[in-house]
Design a protein around this motif. Structure first.
Motif, mmCIF file in Angstrom:
data_model
loop_
_atom_site.group_PDB
_atom_site.id
_atom_site.type_symbol
_atom_site.label_atom_id
_atom_site.label_comp_id
_atom_site.label_asym_id
_atom_site.label_seq_id
_atom_site.Cartn_x
_atom_site.Cartn_y
_atom_site.Cartn_z
ATOM 1 N N HIS A 22 3.982 -8.265 -17.999
ATOM 2 C CA HIS A 22 3.561 -8.443 -16.873
ATOM 3 C C HIS A 22 3.867 -7.227 -15.966
ATOM 4 C CE1 HIS A 22 7.193 -10.772 -15.425
ATOM 5 N NE2 HIS A 22 7.686 -9.860 -15.959
ATOM 6 N N MET A 23 3.194 -7.238 -14.811
ATOM 7 C CA MET A 23 3.795 -6.225 -13.847
ATOM 8 C C MET A 23 3.481 -7.113 -12.335
ATOM 9 S SD MET A 23 0.798 -3.213 -13.021
ATOM 10 C CE MET A 23 0.922 -2.645 -14.690
ATOM 11 N N ARG A 24 4.452 -6.918 -11.476
ATOM 12 C CA ARG A 24 4.429 -7.734 -10.274
ATOM 13 C C ARG A 24 3.867 -6.838 -9.002
ATOM 14 N NH1 ARG A 24 6.245 -12.518 -10.445
ATOM 15 N NH2 ARG A 24 7.487 -13.011 -12.471
ATOM 16 N N ARG A 25 3.598 -5.410 -9.172
ATOM 17 C CA ARG A 25 3.243 -4.524 -8.240
ATOM 18 C C ARG A 25 2.592 -3.451 -9.009
ATOM 19 N NH1 ARG A 25 8.532 -4.669 -7.411
ATOM 20 N NH2 ARG A 25 8.345 -6.192 -5.487
ATOM 21 N N PRO A 26 1.514 -2.907 -8.504
ATOM 22 C CA PRO A 26 0.803 -1.694 -9.290
ATOM 23 C C PRO A 26 1.694 -0.439 -8.938
ATOM 24 C CG PRO A 26 -0.345 -2.314 -7.235
ATOM 25 C CD PRO A 26 0.620 -3.219 -7.459
ATOM 26 N N PRO A 27 1.641 0.517 -10.005
ATOM 27 C CA PRO A 27 2.266 1.667 -10.016
ATOM 28 C C PRO A 27 1.390 2.414 -8.786
ATOM 29 C CG PRO A 27 1.198 1.512 -11.955
ATOM 30 C CD PRO A 27 0.942 0.174 -11.534
ATOM 31 N N ASP A 28 2.194 3.440 -8.261
ATOM 32 C CA ASP A 28 1.366 4.150 -7.381
ATOM 33 C C ASP A 28 0.549 5.252 -8.005
ATOM 34 O OD1 ASP A 28 0.652 5.228 -4.894
ATOM 35 O OD2 ASP A 28 2.414 6.266 -4.565
ATOM 36 N N LEU A 29 -0.545 4.920 -8.237
ATOM 37 C CA LEU A 29 -1.784 5.872 -8.991
ATOM 38 C C LEU A 29 -2.723 6.198 -8.012
ATOM 39 C CD1 LEU A 29 -1.387 4.370 -12.374
ATOM 40 C CD2 LEU A 29 -0.243 6.635 -11.780
ATOM 41 N N PRO A 30 -3.538 7.246 -8.350
ATOM 42 C CA PRO A 30 -4.937 7.488 -7.587
ATOM 43 C C PRO A 30 -5.648 6.449 -8.089
ATOM 44 C CG PRO A 30 -4.422 9.202 -9.064
ATOM 45 C CD PRO A 30 -3.017 8.118 -9.231
ATOM 46 N N ARG A 31 -6.734 6.557 -7.171
ATOM 47 C CA ARG A 31 -8.112 5.473 -7.822
ATOM 48 C C ARG A 31 -8.640 6.009 -9.154
ATOM 49 N NH1 ARG A 31 -11.905 1.690 -5.521
ATOM 50 N NH2 ARG A 31 -13.697 1.632 -6.721
ATOM 51 N N PRO A 140 -5.569 -11.425 -3.921
ATOM 52 C CA PRO A 140 -3.947 -11.831 -3.651
ATOM 53 C C PRO A 140 -3.392 -12.352 -4.918
ATOM 54 C CG PRO A 140 -5.756 -13.489 -2.959
ATOM 55 C CD PRO A 140 -6.343 -12.130 -3.297
ATOM 56 N N VAL A 141 -3.002 -11.507 -5.796
ATOM 57 C CA VAL A 141 -2.256 -11.813 -7.044
ATOM 58 C C VAL A 141 -0.805 -11.464 -6.953
ATOM 59 C CG1 VAL A 141 -4.134 -11.909 -8.546
ATOM 60 C CG2 VAL A 141 -2.945 -9.947 -8.566
ATOM 61 N N GLU A 142 0.159 -12.456 -7.409
ATOM 62 C CA GLU A 142 1.732 -11.947 -7.398
ATOM 63 C C GLU A 142 1.981 -11.491 -8.957
ATOM 64 O OE1 GLU A 142 3.616 -15.447 -6.565
ATOM 65 O OE2 GLU A 142 2.652 -15.976 -4.746
ATOM 66 N N ARG A 143 1.078 -11.663 -9.795
ATOM 67 C CA ARG A 143 1.513 -11.314 -10.902
ATOM 68 C C ARG A 143 0.266 -10.734 -11.998
ATOM 69 N NH1 ARG A 143 4.209 -13.543 -16.292
ATOM 70 N NH2 ARG A 143 2.617 -14.978 -16.027
ATOM 71 N N LEU A 144 0.379 -9.728 -12.684
ATOM 72 C CA LEU A 144 -0.772 -9.451 -13.629
ATOM 73 C C LEU A 144 -0.088 -9.385 -14.866
ATOM 74 C CD1 LEU A 144 -3.678 -8.423 -14.707
ATOM 75 C CD2 LEU A 144 -2.738 -5.941 -14.208
ATOM 76 N N PHE A 145 -0.648 -10.252 -16.033
ATOM 77 C CA PHE A 145 0.146 -10.331 -17.190
ATOM 78 C C PHE A 145 -0.943 -10.000 -18.524
ATOM 79 C CE2 PHE A 145 -1.473 -14.621 -16.105
ATOM 80 C CZ PHE A 145 -1.760 -15.021 -17.386
#
Length: 198
Positions: A22-31, A140-145
């Motif tokens: 899972h991840m709770r916040r996205p990495p800082d990547l360009p579109r 509005p999601v808190e997590r992607l799994f």
């Protein structure tokens, strides 16, 4: 099942180790930008097209869940507005699948992501995973799994980790061999021997 050693499986069964990430916040990547000539197309209520692509992507890795799913159940998933299914196209050919499921409270599941075998290694997978992360956290999601297993492409687990997912759970999945039940053809999953009568 013996949790400190080997457990024999009867003929006709397959087993895999499933890793949940899972991840709770996205990495800082360009579109993300699609590689030249590739486009994403949303599909709805086209179970035949979905199933054909699912099989082309998944048969080498023994993906069987949606191949065996009853038609009405698959159609209901595809028609659900909380499920986003996109097909990656190269001209007129379907070559990849991205499926995000938002039916979970404040969470998104990357239900399926895959490419037809001849497309792997050309940057399309990186585009799909970045697009999945962008879309999921655009809501509005808190997590992607997501989960992957030891029967999948050998680089699948490392691919998800490179994308920013963190492993958090492991399980053992035991199922009827889909080649013996007729859900997949006998030549599917050549890396896993068939133990039983075809």
């Amino acid at each position: 099942m013996n949790l400190n050693g080997y457990t024999d499986l009867p003929d006709g069964k397959i087993a895999s180790v499933v890793t949940y990430l899972h991840m709770r916040r996205p990495p800082d990547l360009p579109r993300p930008e699609a590689p030249p000539g590739l486009t994403l197309e949303r599909i709805r209520s086209d179970a035949a097209r979905y199933r054909a692509l699912f099989r082309r992507i998944g048969e080498p890795w023994l993906w069987f869940s949606r191949a065996a799913m009853p038609e009405e159940e698959l159609e209901a998933i595809l028609a659900d507005p909380r499920v986003e299914v996109d097909v990656l196209r190269d001209g007129d050919a379907d070559i990849g699948l991205l499926e995000l499921d938002f039916r979970h409270d404040s969470e998104a599941e990357l239900a399926f992501l895959g490419l037809v075998p001849e497309t792997i290694g050309r940057g399309a997978g990186r585009f799909l995973i970045q697009e999945a992360v962008r879309r999921a956290f655009g809501k509005p999601v808190e997590r992607l799994f997501v989960h992957t297993c030891s029967l999948d492409h050998p680089d699948a687990l490392a691919f998800y980790r490179r994308a920013g997912f963190v492993p958090y759970k492991r399980a053992i999945e035991v199922a009827d061999d889909p080649r013996l039940t007729g859900r997949l053809p006998p030549q599917a999953g050549a890396h896993v021997p068939v133990l039983g009568k075809l």
